[in-house]
Design a protein around this motif. Structure first.
Motif, PDB file in Angstrom:
ATOM      1  N   PHE A   1      10.574  14.249  -7.234  1.00  0.00           N
ATOM      2  CA  PHE A   1      10.066  15.271  -8.157  1.00  0.00           C
ATOM      3  C   PHE A   1       9.294  14.647  -9.314  1.00  0.00           C
ATOM      4  O   PHE A   1       8.270  15.177  -9.743  1.00  0.00           O
ATOM      5  CB  PHE A   1      11.203  16.126  -8.697  1.00  0.00           C
ATOM      6  CG  PHE A   1      10.779  17.018  -9.829  1.00  0.00           C
ATOM      7  CD1 PHE A   1       9.837  18.027  -9.636  1.00  0.00           C
ATOM      8  CD2 PHE A   1      11.295  16.836 -11.102  1.00  0.00           C
ATOM      9  CE1 PHE A   1       9.438  18.841 -10.687  1.00  0.00           C
ATOM     10  CE2 PHE A   1      10.902  17.642 -12.159  1.00  0.00           C
ATOM     11  CZ  PHE A   1       9.961  18.647 -11.951  1.00  0.00           C
ATOM     12  N   GLU A   2       9.772  13.527  -9.840  1.00  0.00           N
ATOM     13  CA  GLU A   2       9.060  12.894 -10.951  1.00  0.00           C
ATOM     14  C   GLU A   2       7.660  12.461 -10.531  1.00  0.00           C
ATOM     15  O   GLU A   2       6.711  12.550 -11.316  1.00  0.00           O
ATOM     16  CB  GLU A   2       9.859  11.710 -11.498  1.00  0.00           C
ATOM     17  CG  GLU A   2      11.067  12.128 -12.327  1.00  0.00           C
ATOM     18  CD  GLU A   2      10.700  13.060 -13.470  1.00  0.00           C
ATOM     19  OE1 GLU A   2       9.690  12.812 -14.157  1.00  0.00           O
ATOM     20  OE2 GLU A   2      11.414  14.065 -13.673  1.00  0.00           O
ATOM     21  N   ARG A   3       7.523  12.009  -9.297  1.00  0.00           N
ATOM     22  CA  ARG A   3       6.183  11.666  -8.800  1.00  0.00           C
ATOM     23  C   ARG A   3       5.309  12.911  -8.698  1.00  0.00           C
ATOM     24  O   ARG A   3       4.123  12.886  -9.042  1.00  0.00           O
ATOM     25  CB  ARG A   3       6.292  10.950  -7.447  1.00  0.00           C
ATOM     26  CG  ARG A   3       6.926   9.581  -7.539  1.00  0.00           C
ATOM     27  CD  ARG A   3       6.777   8.800  -6.247  1.00  0.00           C
ATOM     28  NE  ARG A   3       7.591   9.309  -5.160  1.00  0.00           N
ATOM     29  CZ  ARG A   3       8.842   8.922  -4.913  1.00  0.00           C
ATOM     30  NH1 ARG A   3       9.441   8.034  -5.697  1.00  0.00           N
ATOM     31  NH2 ARG A   3       9.509   9.414  -3.880  1.00  0.00           N
ATOM     32  N   ILE A   4       5.877  13.995  -8.220  1.00  0.00           N
ATOM     33  CA  ILE A   4       5.126  15.248  -8.123  1.00  0.00           C
ATOM     34  C   ILE A   4       4.779  15.769  -9.508  1.00  0.00           C
ATOM     35  O   ILE A   4       3.656  16.248  -9.753  1.00  0.00           O
ATOM     36  CB  ILE A   4       5.936  16.300  -7.327  1.00  0.00           C
ATOM     37  CG1 ILE A   4       5.998  15.912  -5.848  1.00  0.00           C
ATOM     38  CG2 ILE A   4       5.343  17.697  -7.497  1.00  0.00           C
ATOM     39  CD1 ILE A   4       4.664  15.916  -5.118  1.00  0.00           C
ATOM     40  N   ARG A   5       5.714  15.688 -10.417  1.00  0.00           N
ATOM     41  CA  ARG A   5       5.469  16.143 -11.789  1.00  0.00           C
ATOM     42  C   ARG A   5       4.287  15.387 -12.417  1.00  0.00           C
ATOM     43  O   ARG A   5       3.413  15.990 -13.037  1.00  0.00           O
ATOM     44  CB  ARG A   5       6.736  15.929 -12.623  1.00  0.00           C
ATOM     45  CG  ARG A   5       6.634  16.356 -14.075  1.00  0.00           C
ATOM     46  CD  ARG A   5       7.800  15.797 -14.880  1.00  0.00           C
ATOM     47  NE  ARG A   5       7.726  16.220 -16.269  1.00  0.00           N
ATOM     48  CZ  ARG A   5       8.327  17.274 -16.764  1.00  0.00           C
ATOM     49  NH1 ARG A   5       9.084  18.021 -15.987  1.00  0.00           N
ATOM     50  NH2 ARG A   5       8.189  17.589 -18.032  1.00  0.00           N
ATOM     51  N   ALA A   6       4.276  14.056 -12.240  1.00  0.00           N
ATOM     52  CA  ALA A   6       3.179  13.252 -12.785  1.00  0.00           C
ATOM     53  C   ALA A   6       1.856  13.604 -12.109  1.00  0.00           C
ATOM     54  O   ALA A   6       0.812  13.703 -12.778  1.00  0.00           O
ATOM     55  CB  ALA A   6       3.499  11.767 -12.609  1.00  0.00           C
ATOM     56  N   ALA A   7       1.893  13.806 -10.797  1.00  0.00           N
ATOM     57  CA  ALA A   7       0.673  14.182 -10.074  1.00  0.00           C
ATOM     58  C   ALA A   7       0.168  15.550 -10.520  1.00  0.00           C
ATOM     59  O   ALA A   7      -1.052  15.775 -10.621  1.00  0.00           O
ATOM     60  CB  ALA A   7       0.953  14.183  -8.570  1.00  0.00           C
ATOM     61  N   ARG A   8       1.097  16.454 -10.784  1.00  0.00           N
ATOM     62  CA  ARG A   8       0.716  17.796 -11.255  1.00  0.00           C
ATOM     63  C   ARG A   8      -0.061  17.710 -12.567  1.00  0.00           C
ATOM     64  O   ARG A   8      -1.035  18.444 -12.769  1.00  0.00           O
ATOM     65  CB  ARG A   8       1.973  18.648 -11.423  1.00  0.00           C
ATOM     66  CG  ARG A   8       1.723  20.093 -11.851  1.00  0.00           C
ATOM     67  CD  ARG A   8       3.049  20.826 -12.037  1.00  0.00           C
ATOM     68  NE  ARG A   8       2.850  22.213 -12.403  1.00  0.00           N
ATOM     69  CZ  ARG A   8       2.633  22.644 -13.643  1.00  0.00           C
ATOM     70  NH1 ARG A   8       2.569  21.765 -14.652  1.00  0.00           N
ATOM     71  NH2 ARG A   8       2.467  23.932 -13.892  1.00  0.00           N
ATOM     72  N   GLU A   9       0.353  16.818 -13.457  1.00  0.00           N
ATOM     73  CA  GLU A   9      -0.361  16.655 -14.721  1.00  0.00           C
ATOM     74  C   GLU A   9      -1.791  16.173 -14.481  1.00  0.00           C
ATOM     75  O   GLU A   9      -2.734  16.635 -15.138  1.00  0.00           O
ATOM     76  CB  GLU A   9       0.386  15.666 -15.631  1.00  0.00           C
ATOM     77  CG  GLU A   9       1.634  16.249 -16.258  1.00  0.00           C
ATOM     78  CD  GLU A   9       1.329  17.491 -17.075  1.00  0.00           C
ATOM     79  OE1 GLU A   9       0.542  17.397 -18.037  1.00  0.00           O
ATOM     80  OE2 GLU A   9       1.859  18.569 -16.738  1.00  0.00           O
ATOM     81  N   VAL A  10      -1.955  15.266 -13.536  1.00  0.00           N
ATOM     82  CA  VAL A  10      -3.299  14.785 -13.194  1.00  0.00           C
ATOM     83  C   VAL A  10      -4.147  15.934 -12.641  1.00  0.00           C
ATOM     84  O   VAL A  10      -5.311  16.101 -13.021  1.00  0.00           O
ATOM     85  CB  VAL A  10      -3.221  13.631 -12.177  1.00  0.00           C
ATOM     86  CG1 VAL A  10      -4.622  13.204 -11.736  1.00  0.00           C
ATOM     87  CG2 VAL A  10      -2.464  12.451 -12.767  1.00  0.00           C
ATOM     88  N   LEU A  11      -3.561  16.732 -11.755  1.00  0.00           N
ATOM     89  CA  LEU A  11      -4.296  17.850 -11.163  1.00  0.00           C
ATOM     90  C   LEU A  11      -4.652  18.901 -12.216  1.00  0.00           C
ATOM     91  O   LEU A  11      -5.732  19.498 -12.170  1.00  0.00           O
ATOM     92  CB  LEU A  11      -3.477  18.481 -10.035  1.00  0.00           C
ATOM     93  CG  LEU A  11      -3.300  17.598  -8.798  1.00  0.00           C
ATOM     94  CD1 LEU A  11      -2.308  18.235  -7.828  1.00  0.00           C
ATOM     95  CD2 LEU A  11      -4.640  17.355  -8.106  1.00  0.00           C
ATOM     96  N   ARG A  12      -3.758  19.132 -13.178  1.00  0.00           N
ATOM     97  CA  ARG A  12      -4.059  20.074 -14.261  1.00  0.00           C
ATOM     98  C   ARG A  12      -5.290  19.612 -15.045  1.00  0.00           C
ATOM     99  O   ARG A  12      -6.131  20.424 -15.447  1.00  0.00           O
ATOM    100  CB  ARG A  12      -2.873  20.202 -15.218  1.00  0.00           C
ATOM    101  CG  ARG A  12      -1.688  20.979 -14.694  1.00  0.00           C
ATOM    102  CD  ARG A  12      -0.554  20.967 -15.714  1.00  0.00           C
ATOM    103  NE  ARG A  12      -0.924  21.678 -16.929  1.00  0.00           N
ATOM    104  CZ  ARG A  12      -0.592  21.305 -18.155  1.00  0.00           C
ATOM    105  NH1 ARG A  12       0.089  20.189 -18.342  1.00  0.00           N
ATOM    106  NH2 ARG A  12      -0.940  22.018 -19.186  1.00  0.00           N
TER     107      ARG A  12
END
Length: 332
Positions: free
Chosen positions: A202-213
């Motif tokens: 989840f932490e990897r997904i959370r960080a990736a989500r910030e990049v996508l935002r």
């Protein structure tokens, strides 16, 4: 915990082809290879890395991970289709795609697909993926392009309506992950990232989500908003589950006793297409009591744990009784 809502059944041509491939090897050898691979997978190592050094390794990997990956990707892409109903991709690139589970899943969700490409570093995985795909009734799967290559943000960005990356971020050096996510999104209409449903995943997904935002895209699923994730790091994690039936050989090579298994995953999908997101998503199993249901929700306004829906809510109460973990929900 209660039942998983989403049950993913492998397409019959894939199930039959996979069983035929596994039948080429003694089950004892497959079971040994699966045990070795599963230990690496649990440790966060790559099950599709060059440790797949033989045909039996690749077959074991396909038997061990392909059904679970198919289940997770099918569940995620179904949510994307529901929240972006106008999105009808014609092209799909799956990065680090192994034996091709994601292209099978995408073709089931979107019959509009015309061209699929799988990028994978292990030649033997590509060869098996191509062999399995030849049995598909979906033209986009049967004619897929199988391309050998690495996940390399310095290379030409994948250009497609849909770009997927499943269970790969954790294999990459942490310092380069943000660049890879930007690379994936550079020429993609919709980007879907999936990781194991663990706190680290989840932490990897959370960080990736910030990049996508930061790319200006809309988060189409699972989040009902484009705001910062309201889950505090280290306190909780957002993940979901898909159930997959096990075939006899699948059960035996994994030393399983149940006729099914539950695949836990975390994910994010971002798109440049118009979205029609729900106003909330159920992020834990509903707690169903006599006369009321408690829902843990992620909403447009943040987390709403323990939201009570009682009999006096009528139709909403009946919907809550039927609701499952991962479902979209409408906030009053």
């Amino acid at each position: 915990m209660g039942e998983s809502l989403f049950v993913a059944v492998l397409p019959e041509p894939l199930r039959a082809a996979l069983d035929d491939e596994l039948a080429r090897f003694p089950e004892s050898r497959l079971a040994q290879a699966v045990d070795r691979l599963s230990k690496r997978y649990r440790q966060g190592d790559s099950a599709t890395s060059p440790i797949l050094s033989s045909e039996v390794d690749v077959a074991a990997y396909a038997g061990y991970r392909m059904p679970a990956t198919y289940a997770a990707v099918s569940s995620v892409l179904g949510e994307v289709a529901a929240a972006a109903p106008g999105f009808s991709p014609k092209t799909h690139v799956d990065i680090g795609g192994g034996t091709g589970a994601a292209v099978w899943a995408a073709a089931e969700v979107w019959p509009s697909l015309e061209k699929c490409t799988v990028l994978e570093q292990v030649a033997a995985a590509l060869a098996l993926g191509r062999k399995l795909a030849a049995n598909s009734g979906e033209p986009a799967v049967r004619t897929a392009v199988w391309q050998r290559g690495l996940v390399d943000s310095a290379s030409a960005a994948p250009e497609a309506d849909l770009v997927t990356l499943s269970y790969v971020l954790g294999e990459l050096p942490e310092r380069g992950r943000a660049d890879v996510v930007q690379w994936l999104a550079a020429k993609a209409g919709t980007v879907v990232l999936i990781e194991p449903g663990t706190p680290a995943g989840f932490e990897r997904i959370r960080a990736a989500r910030e990049v996508l935002r930061e790319t200006g895209r809309s988060v189409v699923a699972p989040c009902p908003h484009d705001n910062a994730c309201p889950i505090k790091p280290g306190e909780d994690w957002c993940h979901f589950s898909a159930r997959l039936p096990r075939s006899g050989v699948h059960r035996r090579i994994k030393s399983g006793t149940l006729g099914f298994e539950d695949e836990k995953f975390s994910y994010v999908a971002a798109t440049s297409a118009p979205v029609d997101r729900p106003s909330a998503r159920i992020i834990r199993h509903p707690r169903k009591h006599k006369g009321f249901v408690q829902l843990d929700l992620c909403t447009v306004d943040g987390l709403a744990p323990g939201t009570v829906v009682s009999k006096r809510h009528g139709v909403r109460y009946r919907a809550a009784r039927d609701a499952e973990w991962g479902d979209a929900w409408s906030v009053e």
